[in-house]
Scaffold this motif. Structure first.
Motif, PDB file in Angstrom:
ATOM      1  N   TYR A  68       0.879  -1.305  -0.020  1.00 48.91           N
ATOM      2  CA  TYR A  68      -0.093   0.150  -0.120  1.00 48.91           C
ATOM      3  C   TYR A  68       0.831   1.512   0.052  1.00 48.91           C
ATOM      4  O   TYR A  68       0.635   2.409   0.643  1.00 48.91           O
ATOM      5  N   ASP A  69       2.043   1.394  -0.650  1.00 48.05           N
ATOM      6  CA  ASP A  69       2.960   2.402  -0.841  1.00 48.05           C
ATOM      7  C   ASP A  69       3.733   2.266  -1.889  1.00 48.05           C
ATOM      8  O   ASP A  69       3.698   1.402  -2.824  1.00 48.05           O
ATOM      9  N   THR A  70       4.390   3.416  -2.448  1.00 54.29           N
ATOM     10  CA  THR A  70       5.203   3.435  -3.511  1.00 54.29           C
ATOM     11  C   THR A  70       6.751   3.316  -3.201  1.00 54.29           C
ATOM     12  O   THR A  70       7.492   3.434  -3.991  1.00 54.29           O
ATOM     13  N   VAL A  71       7.017   3.394  -1.993  1.00 45.56           N
ATOM     14  CA  VAL A  71       8.377   3.127  -1.425  1.00 45.56           C
ATOM     15  C   VAL A  71       8.882   1.852  -1.654  1.00 45.56           C
ATOM     16  O   VAL A  71       8.148   0.770  -1.394  1.00 45.56           O
ATOM     17  N   VAL A  72      10.074   1.839  -2.028  1.00 47.10           N
ATOM     18  CA  VAL A  72      10.915   0.321  -2.546  1.00 47.10           C
ATOM     19  C   VAL A  72      11.156   0.053  -1.017  1.00 47.10           C
ATOM     20  O   VAL A  72      11.960   0.505  -0.216  1.00 47.10           O
ATOM     21  N   ASP A  73      10.809  -1.351  -0.864  1.00 46.11           N
ATOM     22  CA  ASP A  73      10.810  -1.981   0.223  1.00 46.11           C
ATOM     23  C   ASP A  73      12.311  -2.780  -0.052  1.00 46.11           C
ATOM     24  O   ASP A  73      13.346  -2.635   0.952  1.00 46.11           O
ATOM     25  N   TYR A  74      12.604  -3.640  -0.947  1.00 46.82           N
ATOM     26  CA  TYR A  74      13.979  -4.185  -1.276  1.00 46.82           C
ATOM     27  C   TYR A  74      14.080  -4.436  -2.947  1.00 46.82           C
ATOM     28  O   TYR A  74      12.923  -4.404  -3.769  1.00 46.82           O
ATOM     29  N   ILE A  75      15.253  -4.585  -3.327  1.00 47.28           N
ATOM     30  CA  ILE A  75      15.219  -4.922  -4.977  1.00 47.28           C
ATOM     31  C   ILE A  75      16.180  -6.244  -4.709  1.00 47.28           C
ATOM     32  O   ILE A  75      16.776  -6.695  -3.946  1.00 47.28           O
ATOM     33  N   SER A  76      15.883  -7.055  -5.895  1.00 46.22           N
ATOM     34  CA  SER A  76      16.523  -8.511  -6.075  1.00 46.22           C
ATOM     35  C   SER A  76      17.060  -8.657  -7.324  1.00 46.22           C
ATOM     36  O   SER A  76      16.671  -7.877  -8.349  1.00 46.22           O
ATOM     37  N   LEU A  77      18.186  -9.310  -7.322  1.00 49.65           N
ATOM     38  CA  LEU A  77      19.025  -9.444  -8.591  1.00 49.65           C
ATOM     39  C   LEU A  77      18.533 -10.283  -9.456  1.00 49.65           C
ATOM     40  O   LEU A  77      17.903 -11.512  -9.023  1.00 49.65           O
ATOM     41  N   ASN A  78      18.347 -10.157 -10.642  1.00 45.28           N
ATOM     42  CA  ASN A  78      18.051 -11.184 -12.027  1.00 45.28           C
ATOM     43  C   ASN A  78      19.067 -12.063 -12.060  1.00 45.28           C
ATOM     44  O   ASN A  78      19.941 -11.750 -12.549  1.00 45.28           O
TER      45      ASN A  78
END
Length: 373
Positions: A68-78
């Motif tokens: 429910y937010d536009t803030v990035v929680d985490y990013i994951s490597l492809n």
């Protein structure tokens, strides 16, 4: 450094650690943006946010936002883009490490290194993993093996390490890799690498000559220790029989005519050098060792090195059966398999009955357990 490169390098660092530890990738390789997990993000959040957008466009990462937010929680490597990312950042990946490994193997023509290279090439050909060979430690171990294969004198461990690596402690750090290549935990000692100045302990009968000075062992009440660095100056006279003994307490207790030498396990380069010198003055050799895998392996090694049919003392089936109450039992399938390999050694053919008894009854006998009982 650009913020996108920082993120990629941090993600790859996580990836490499997990890959090196064979942890697998069932969970995502990710960076979570909290102050305790990734504090550097909060130093330049706008710049990092822009970098995250660009990396997502290139399909290098995926983004997970807070609910429910536009803030990035985490990013994951492809994971499919790992090699491409490494090339982009000019990082040595698996292919580059493999090239370095094969380049090092190509430098030497020692039999053990040639066999190692053939083993690795077969694994590559059959699409099997060679991950265990790709560390800097393993490549350094190959350099050390080449040095050991061409070493013809005794040398202190730190001096050898300094010569090979310009680092007096490096050899100690990669010892396990060297042992793995040789499949022999005593290989450094056998090849002449000394951690301290060792001594050759002898007693009994015969004359020892050092620098033209003669020592008649009959005049010496106890054993004497000869520094290994004096071996080249050593010669013998009036030696009627040579007996080598595996264990120290038995060496002290054992009484017999002739020269008695304490081996202390597997014979080192210096001990073999001495025993070969003795061949010129004496042809009667005996060995007293444990009735176990190590004892017979030591015996086999002595016979191979000296090219002699060495007689044994208290290493036959009759001795084992007579002292059955002193035996130690074991329940180790791997140890049984090691004992079975002794049955395949031609020089140990006459000991088939005692080796088979150990296998069938899962027992071994140490010489200290029964000698002088």
């Amino acid at each position: 450094m650009k913020y996108d490169e920082i993120l990629l390098r941090d993600l790859l660092s996580i990836y490499e650690k997990r890959d090196a530890n064979s942890s697998g990738f069932k969970t995502k390789v990710k960076i979570k943006f909290t102050k305790d997990k990734y504090p550097k993000y909060f130093e330049s959040p706008l710049e990092y946010d822009e970098a995250i957008k660009q990396l997502e466009k290139k399909n290098y990462i995926s983004i997970t936002k807070l609910k429910y937010d536009t803030v990035v929680d985490y990013i994951s490597l492809n994971l499919e883009k790992v090699e491409e990312i490494k090339q982009l950042l000019e990082i040595n990946g698996t292919s580059e490490k493999r090239a370095l490994l094969l380049e090092e193997l190509d430098k030497y023509n020692d039999d053990i290194i040639i066999n190692l290279k053939n083993e690795i090439m077969n694994r590559i050909k059959n699409n099997k993993s060679i991950k265990q060979y790709l560390s800097n430690e393993y490549i350094d171990a190959i350099k050390a093996v080449h040095y050991l294969e061409n070493l013809n004198h005794n040398v202190y461990e730190r001096n050898a390490s300094n010569y090979i690596f310009n680092d007096s402690k490096r050899l100690a750090k990669i010892k396990n890799q060297i042992i793995a290549i040789y499949e022999d935990e005593n290989i450094l000692e056998k090849k002449g690498i000394m951690s301290v100045t060792p001594y050759l302990y002898v007693k009994g009968e015969g004359v020892i000559v050092i620098n033209n000075q003669k020592i008649d062992l009959k005049d010496v009440s106890n054993s004497i220790g000869i520094p290994i660095d004096k071996i080249d100056e050593l010669s013998f006279e009036n030696i009627l029989k040579v007996t080598t003994i595996e264990n120290l307490t038995t060496f002290y207790d054992y009484k017999s005519n002739g020269l008695i030498i304490f081996l202390g396990g597997f014979s080192t380069r210096s001990q073999i050098q001495v025993l070969k010198k003795l061949k010129s003055v004496c042809k009667e050799y005996y060995h007293f060792g444990d009735i176990d895998y190590g004892g017979f392996t030591i015996l086999n090694n002595l016979m191979e090195e000296l090219d002699l049919n060495i007689k044994t003392i208290n290493m036959d089936l009759a001795t084992l059966e007579k002292n059955i109450k002193y035996t130690q039992s074991f329940n180790d399938h791997k140890y049984i398999e090691k004992l079975k390999t002794l049955l395949e050694k031609p020089l140990l053919k006459e000991f088939t009955d005692v080796i088979q008894f150990m296998i069938d009854n899962s027992v071994w006998l140490e010489q200290e357990s029964f000698y002088n009982d």
